[in-house]
Design a protein around this motif. Structure first.
Motif, mmCIF file in Angstrom:
data_model
loop_
_atom_site.group_PDB
_atom_site.id
_atom_site.type_symbol
_atom_site.label_atom_id
_atom_site.label_comp_id
_atom_site.label_asym_id
_atom_site.label_seq_id
_atom_site.Cartn_x
_atom_site.Cartn_y
_atom_site.Cartn_z
ATOM 1 N N SER A 10 0.886 -1.169 -0.094
ATOM 2 C CA SER A 10 -0.197 0.010 -0.044
ATOM 3 C C SER A 10 0.879 1.215 -0.180
ATOM 4 C CB SER A 10 -0.858 -0.082 1.095
ATOM 5 O OG SER A 10 -0.247 0.222 2.608
ATOM 6 N N ARG B 178 -1.155 4.607 -1.202
ATOM 7 C CA ARG B 178 -2.169 4.544 -0.539
ATOM 8 C C ARG B 178 -2.035 4.829 0.999
ATOM 9 N NH1 ARG B 178 -5.807 -0.385 -3.286
ATOM 10 N NH2 ARG B 178 -5.746 0.569 -5.277
ATOM 11 N N LYS B 179 -0.936 4.794 1.430
ATOM 12 C CA LYS B 179 -0.455 5.089 2.700
ATOM 13 C C LYS B 179 0.144 6.615 3.024
ATOM 14 C CE LYS B 179 -2.123 1.756 4.923
ATOM 15 N NZ LYS B 179 -3.516 1.648 5.663
#
Length: 69
Positions: free
Chosen positions: A36, A41-42
């Motif tokens: 991720s 996404r992080k």
């Protein structure tokens, strides 16, 4: 910013010719969480970014420069 940083991290990992799974294990991170990060996404904490950069053997600033941020 997260996606650009993830791409830079991926490029450095691939330059080391190491899989996502192996790299995640080497820095003590779950592979799904590491995936991720590369996917952007992080939102990384400074502490986590230090851990990733250390595993890649590059200074943090190099990741930001390569991400063109």
């Amino acid at each position: 910013i997260q996606r650009a940083l993830g791409k830079a991290i991926r490029a450095h990992r691939e330059a080391l010719d190491i899989s996502q799974d192996a790299f995640a294990a080497s820095i003590g991170m779950h592979r799904a969480y590491y995936w991720s990060i590369e996917a952007g996404r992080k939102n990384l904490s400074l502490r986590l970014l230090c851990r990733v950069a250390g595993g890649l053997k590059v200074p943090i600033w190099q990741l930001f420069r390569d991400a063109d941020i």
